[in-house]
Write a protein that holds these residues in place. Structure first.
Motif, PDB file in Angstrom:
ATOM      1  N   LEU A  94      -4.575 -25.705  -1.362  1.00 36.72           N
ATOM      2  CA  LEU A  94      -3.407 -24.840  -1.442  1.00 36.72           C
ATOM      3  C   LEU A  94      -3.695 -23.603  -0.598  1.00 36.72           C
ATOM      4  N   THR A  95      -3.050 -23.518   0.549  1.00 35.70           N
ATOM      5  CA  THR A  95      -3.261 -22.410   1.478  1.00 35.70           C
ATOM      6  C   THR A  95      -1.911 -21.887   1.954  1.00 35.70           C
ATOM      7  N   ASN A  96      -1.769 -20.578   1.971  1.00 33.51           N
ATOM      8  CA  ASN A  96      -0.516 -19.947   2.419  1.00 33.51           C
ATOM      9  C   ASN A  96       0.710 -20.558   1.751  1.00 33.51           C
ATOM     10  N   GLY A  97       0.556 -20.906   0.473  1.00 37.90           N
ATOM     11  CA  GLY A  97       1.709 -21.348  -0.304  1.00 37.90           C
ATOM     12  C   GLY A  97       2.088 -22.804  -0.166  1.00 37.90           C
ATOM     13  N   SER A  98       1.315 -23.561   0.633  1.00 38.40           N
ATOM     14  CA  SER A  98       1.643 -24.983   0.653  1.00 38.40           C
ATOM     15  C   SER A  98       0.382 -25.832   0.625  1.00 38.40           C
ATOM     16  N   LEU A  99       0.565 -27.117   0.399  1.00 36.21           N
ATOM     17  CA  LEU A  99      -0.570 -28.007   0.228  1.00 36.21           C
ATOM     18  C   LEU A  99      -0.893 -28.751   1.514  1.00 36.21           C
ATOM     19  N   GLN A 100      -2.190 -28.761   1.849  1.00 38.69           N
ATOM     20  CA  GLN A 100      -2.620 -29.533   3.018  1.00 38.69           C
ATOM     21  C   GLN A 100      -3.557 -30.646   2.558  1.00 38.69           C
ATOM     22  N   SER A 121      -4.322 -18.118  -5.064  1.00 36.94           N
ATOM     23  CA  SER A 121      -3.535 -18.882  -4.078  1.00 36.94           C
ATOM     24  C   SER A 121      -2.310 -19.553  -4.700  1.00 36.94           C
ATOM     25  N   GLY A 122      -2.252 -19.597  -6.032  1.00 33.67           N
ATOM     26  CA  GLY A 122      -1.047 -20.136  -6.673  1.00 33.67           C
ATOM     27  C   GLY A 122      -1.232 -21.466  -7.389  1.00 33.67           C
ATOM     28  N   LYS A 123      -2.484 -21.856  -7.629  1.00 34.03           N
ATOM     29  CA  LYS A 123      -2.754 -23.166  -8.237  1.00 34.03           C
ATOM     30  C   LYS A 123      -2.162 -23.286  -9.642  1.00 34.03           C
ATOM     31  N   GLN A 155       8.224 -16.752  -5.685  1.00 28.94           N
ATOM     32  CA  GLN A 155       7.628 -15.445  -5.401  1.00 28.94           C
ATOM     33  C   GLN A 155       7.592 -14.577  -6.636  1.00 28.94           C
ATOM     34  N   PHE A 156       6.604 -13.678  -6.659  1.00 28.03           N
ATOM     35  CA  PHE A 156       6.491 -12.667  -7.701  1.00 28.03           C
ATOM     36  C   PHE A 156       6.541 -11.311  -7.022  1.00 28.03           C
ATOM     37  N   LYS A 157       7.488 -10.505  -7.386  1.00 33.30           N
ATOM     38  CA  LYS A 157       7.630  -9.152  -6.827  1.00 33.30           C
ATOM     39  C   LYS A 157       7.437  -9.134  -5.314  1.00 33.30           C
ATOM     40  N   GLY A 158       8.173  -9.993  -4.634  1.00 32.86           N
ATOM     41  CA  GLY A 158       8.123  -9.989  -3.179  1.00 32.86           C
ATOM     42  C   GLY A 158       6.958 -10.729  -2.568  1.00 32.86           C
ATOM     43  N   GLN A 159       5.982 -11.143  -3.409  1.00 30.65           N
ATOM     44  CA  GLN A 159       4.840 -11.898  -2.883  1.00 30.65           C
ATOM     45  C   GLN A 159       5.168 -13.394  -2.920  1.00 30.65           C
ATOM     46  N   GLN A 160       5.218 -14.011  -1.752  1.00 29.27           N
ATOM     47  CA  GLN A 160       5.561 -15.434  -1.677  1.00 29.27           C
ATOM     48  C   GLN A 160       4.325 -16.246  -2.060  1.00 29.27           C
ATOM     49  N   VAL A 161       4.309 -16.791  -3.276  1.00 34.12           N
ATOM     50  CA  VAL A 161       3.129 -17.526  -3.742  1.00 34.12           C
ATOM     51  C   VAL A 161       3.200 -18.994  -3.298  1.00 34.12           C
ATOM     52  N   LEU A 162       4.355 -19.615  -3.471  1.00 39.96           N
ATOM     53  CA  LEU A 162       4.532 -20.985  -2.993  1.00 39.96           C
ATOM     54  C   LEU A 162       5.630 -20.960  -1.935  1.00 39.96           C
TER      55      LEU A 162
END
Ligand SMILES: Nc1ncnc2c1ncn2[C@@H]1O[C@H](COP(=O)(O)OP(=O)(O)OP(=O)(O)O)[C@@H](O)[C@H]1O
Ligand SMILES: [Mg+2]
Length: 217
Positions: free
Chosen positions: A211-217, A38-40, A10-17
């Protein structure tokens, strides 16, 4: 060959992965898509040990990256990972040859004659034999990316990480670059992770993840 387990960042409270798990096998060529932000790129830098996750483990050929200090991580990257970027990151006033050679320069364990041979072979493989002495700033975007791809391979990495390698190229040049990746992939033992926004580019890889909502599908 590379396994990520339950990665959080996370960066400043934002959960990226978010509890992201992923595995790429030896010789696989995969693509990762996902909207901007999205965090790629964050994910790629974690794969390379350039950034540490807040939690989770990164296992490269059965070795845990998390236990390595900065110096060991730098050495790990030098020996195992090649990078290709959207904006090439080459030295504009240096030649094609020198741009590739300097990536091999820090390798004390490889003799100069071998480095020279590898650089020359790679220039040939990426189709720039007639431009080996040309300065980068005299080349087209597609040619520059060929140089960057040659540079990424000069240390015979086990994994190449490419962050939007066709993002600055027109559609037909992008296809040429993907053909080059595919032909290199069939002739060398290296895994490729290619980040792309382009659905068509993604279809040219063996497997595509979102990469969606911090995880890979
Ligand atoms: N060093 C950092 N400090 C603070 N926030 C960061 C940092 N690096 C990334 N972020 C944030 O994390 C999120 C993911 O960024 P990242 O660059 O990984 O996205 P991306 O999927 O590569 O986007 P793009 O497609 O635009 O390149 C973004 O909201 C970004 O602002
Ligand atoms: Mg990015």
């Amino acid at each position: 060959m590379l396994r990520l387990e339950n990665i959080n960042k996370q960066f400043k409270g934002q959960q990226v992965l978010n509890s992201l798990s992923f595995e790429i096998k030896k010789n696989e060529m995969i693509s990762i898509m996902g909207r901007s932000g999205s965090g790629k790129s964050t994910l790629l830098s974690i794969m390379a040990g350039l950034q540490a996750p807040d939690s989770g483990s990164i296992v490269f050929d059965e070795k845990q990256l998390g236990v390595l200090n900065e110096e060991s991580l730098a050495s790990f990257r030098l020996h195992n990972i090649g990078f290709v970027f959207q904006d090439f990151l080459l030295m504009p006033s240096l030649s094609v040859y020198d741009n590739i050679y300097i990536a091999a320069h820090p390798r004390k364990d490889i003799a100069k004659t071998i480095k020279h041979q590898r650089v020359t072979d790679l220039i040939e493989k990426v189709g720039l034999a007639s431009k080996a002495k040309q300065r980068i700033d005299k080349l087209s975007g597609g040619e520059r990316q060929r140089v960057a791809i040659a540079r990424s391979l000069v240390n015979k990495p086990k994994l190449v990480l490419a962050d939007e390698p066709t993002g600055n190229l027109d559609a037909s040049t992008a296809d040429d670059i993907m053909s080059l990746f595919r032909s290199l992939h069939s002739s060398i033992e290296t895994s490729f992770v290619i980040i792309t926004h382009d659905e068509h580019i993604a279809t040219l890889t063996d497997k595509t993840y979102q990469l969606t909502n911090g995880s890979l599908q």
